[in-house]
Motif scaffolding. Sequence first.
Motif, PDB file in Angstrom:
ATOM      1  N   ALA A   1      92.134  30.531  48.499  1.00  0.00           N
ATOM      2  CA  ALA A   1      92.548  29.226  49.016  1.00  0.00           C
ATOM      3  C   ALA A   1      93.332  28.446  47.972  1.00  0.00           C
ATOM      4  O   ALA A   1      93.143  28.617  46.771  1.00  0.00           O
ATOM      5  CB  ALA A   1      91.314  28.417  49.428  1.00  0.00           C
ATOM      6  N   GLN A   2      94.186  27.586  48.474  1.00  0.00           N
ATOM      7  CA  GLN A   2      94.872  26.604  47.640  1.00  0.00           C
ATOM      8  C   GLN A   2      93.966  25.390  47.579  1.00  0.00           C
ATOM      9  O   GLN A   2      93.463  24.934  48.616  1.00  0.00           O
ATOM     10  CB  GLN A   2      96.214  26.235  48.258  1.00  0.00           C
ATOM     11  CG  GLN A   2      96.936  25.146  47.498  1.00  0.00           C
ATOM     12  CD  GLN A   2      98.225  24.727  48.207  1.00  0.00           C
ATOM     13  OE1 GLN A   2      98.593  25.256  49.251  1.00  0.00           O
ATOM     14  NE2 GLN A   2      98.887  23.758  47.632  1.00  0.00           N
ATOM     15  N   VAL A   3      93.725  24.883  46.381  1.00  0.00           N
ATOM     16  CA  VAL A   3      92.872  23.705  46.211  1.00  0.00           C
ATOM     17  C   VAL A   3      93.741  22.454  46.297  1.00  0.00           C
ATOM     18  O   VAL A   3      94.659  22.274  45.507  1.00  0.00           O
ATOM     19  CB  VAL A   3      92.106  23.752  44.866  1.00  0.00           C
ATOM     20  CG1 VAL A   3      91.275  22.491  44.685  1.00  0.00           C
ATOM     21  CG2 VAL A   3      91.245  25.000  44.781  1.00  0.00           C
TER      22      VAL A   3
ATOM     23  N   VAL B   1      91.569  29.075  44.283  1.00  0.00           N
ATOM     24  CA  VAL B   1      90.222  29.595  44.113  1.00  0.00           C
ATOM     25  C   VAL B   1      90.073  30.854  44.958  1.00  0.00           C
ATOM     26  O   VAL B   1      90.686  30.988  46.017  1.00  0.00           O
ATOM     27  CB  VAL B   1      89.144  28.541  44.486  1.00  0.00           C
ATOM     28  CG1 VAL B   1      89.176  28.216  45.971  1.00  0.00           C
ATOM     29  CG2 VAL B   1      87.769  28.980  44.042  1.00  0.00           C
ATOM     30  N   ARG B   2      89.269  31.762  44.455  1.00  0.00           N
ATOM     31  CA  ARG B   2      88.896  32.984  45.175  1.00  0.00           C
ATOM     32  C   ARG B   2      87.373  33.015  45.149  1.00  0.00           C
ATOM     33  O   ARG B   2      86.766  32.869  44.090  1.00  0.00           O
ATOM     34  CB  ARG B   2      89.457  34.207  44.463  1.00  0.00           C
ATOM     35  CG  ARG B   2      89.111  35.528  45.125  1.00  0.00           C
ATOM     36  CD  ARG B   2      89.653  36.694  44.272  1.00  0.00           C
ATOM     37  NE  ARG B   2      89.449  37.967  44.890  1.00  0.00           N
ATOM     38  CZ  ARG B   2      88.325  38.675  44.842  1.00  0.00           C
ATOM     39  NH1 ARG B   2      87.278  38.215  44.196  1.00  0.00           N
ATOM     40  NH2 ARG B   2      88.241  39.841  45.444  1.00  0.00           N
TER      41      ARG B   2
ATOM     42  N   GLY C   1      82.044  35.631  39.534  1.00  0.00           N
ATOM     43  CA  GLY C   1      82.966  34.595  39.989  1.00  0.00           C
ATOM     44  C   GLY C   1      82.316  33.637  40.967  1.00  0.00           C
ATOM     45  O   GLY C   1      81.096  33.512  41.029  1.00  0.00           O
ATOM     46  N   TYR C   2      83.135  32.968  41.745  1.00  0.00           N
ATOM     47  CA  TYR C   2      82.649  31.958  42.687  1.00  0.00           C
ATOM     48  C   TYR C   2      82.116  32.623  43.953  1.00  0.00           C
ATOM     49  O   TYR C   2      82.622  33.648  44.395  1.00  0.00           O
ATOM     50  CB  TYR C   2      83.773  30.995  43.066  1.00  0.00           C
ATOM     51  CG  TYR C   2      84.219  30.136  41.914  1.00  0.00           C
ATOM     52  CD1 TYR C   2      83.486  29.020  41.544  1.00  0.00           C
ATOM     53  CD2 TYR C   2      85.369  30.447  41.206  1.00  0.00           C
ATOM     54  CE1 TYR C   2      83.885  28.229  40.475  1.00  0.00           C
ATOM     55  CE2 TYR C   2      85.786  29.662  40.134  1.00  0.00           C
ATOM     56  CZ  TYR C   2      85.038  28.560  39.774  1.00  0.00           C
ATOM     57  OH  TYR C   2      85.429  27.786  38.724  1.00  0.00           O
ATOM     58  N   TYR C   3      81.092  31.994  44.537  1.00  0.00           N
ATOM     59  CA  TYR C   3      80.574  32.463  45.817  1.00  0.00           C
ATOM     60  C   TYR C   3      80.167  31.275  46.667  1.00  0.00           C
ATOM     61  O   TYR C   3      79.830  30.203  46.159  1.00  0.00           O
ATOM     62  CB  TYR C   3      79.413  33.456  45.639  1.00  0.00           C
ATOM     63  CG  TYR C   3      78.179  32.915  44.946  1.00  0.00           C
ATOM     64  CD1 TYR C   3      77.121  32.382  45.688  1.00  0.00           C
ATOM     65  CD2 TYR C   3      78.061  32.953  43.563  1.00  0.00           C
ATOM     66  CE1 TYR C   3      75.981  31.907  45.054  1.00  0.00           C
ATOM     67  CE2 TYR C   3      76.924  32.475  42.931  1.00  0.00           C
ATOM     68  CZ  TYR C   3      75.889  31.957  43.679  1.00  0.00           C
ATOM     69  OH  TYR C   3      74.757  31.475  43.054  1.00  0.00           O
ATOM     70  N   GLY C   4      80.263  31.472  47.989  1.00  0.00           N
ATOM     71  CA  GLY C   4      79.901  30.423  48.937  1.00  0.00           C
ATOM     72  C   GLY C   4      78.437  30.071  48.795  1.00  0.00           C
ATOM     73  O   GLY C   4      77.588  30.937  48.591  1.00  0.00           O
ATOM     74  N   ALA C   5      78.128  28.799  48.929  1.00  0.00           N
ATOM     75  CA  ALA C   5      76.764  28.319  48.707  1.00  0.00           C
ATOM     76  C   ALA C   5      75.847  28.535  49.905  1.00  0.00           C
ATOM     77  O   ALA C   5      74.705  28.123  49.883  1.00  0.00           O
ATOM     78  CB  ALA C   5      76.799  26.847  48.314  1.00  0.00           C
ATOM     79  N   GLY C   6      76.318  29.190  50.948  1.00  0.00           N
ATOM     80  CA  GLY C   6      75.455  29.510  52.083  1.00  0.00           C
ATOM     81  C   GLY C   6      75.710  28.635  53.292  1.00  0.00           C
ATOM     82  O   GLY C   6      76.669  27.866  53.352  1.00  0.00           O
TER      83      GLY C   6
END
Length: 139
Positions: A58-60, A72-73, A101-106
Amino acid sequence: MAEELTSALRHAVTETPHALLVVHTRATIEHIPSGEKPRRLGEGEMPVMTEERHIYEAQVLETLRGPAMQRVRYEVVVDRGDSISLSSGPQIVMLCRGPKGYYGAGVGSAFAATRELLALARASAQAAGPKSGKFAYCD
């Protein structure tokens, strides 16, 4: 605006280290092999896959909480067959960061970016201030 929605957004922003306003540009799916003990596969058989990884890029547009970034990925692990969603409109996403790396918080950590919800997310992030240590939405 429904009280449940505003309460969920407030909680998600305060209990994650990264809150971003994004526009998704790409989504891909990777299958994750099951944790079962491997067995010899017969001809034409495939390993059992019970989960899959949805990878979003995504573009932030705005960093609401956490270090500023332009792109961000991140990934979200779901049950196999869950539909992948790639909205063309802006979304508010809350993320955690792990060794990979980054992960969705659920569940309950992504919201359509309406004016009201974006204003609430900004105010919640400002009120939460910097926090270190444990976040309820992150492992």
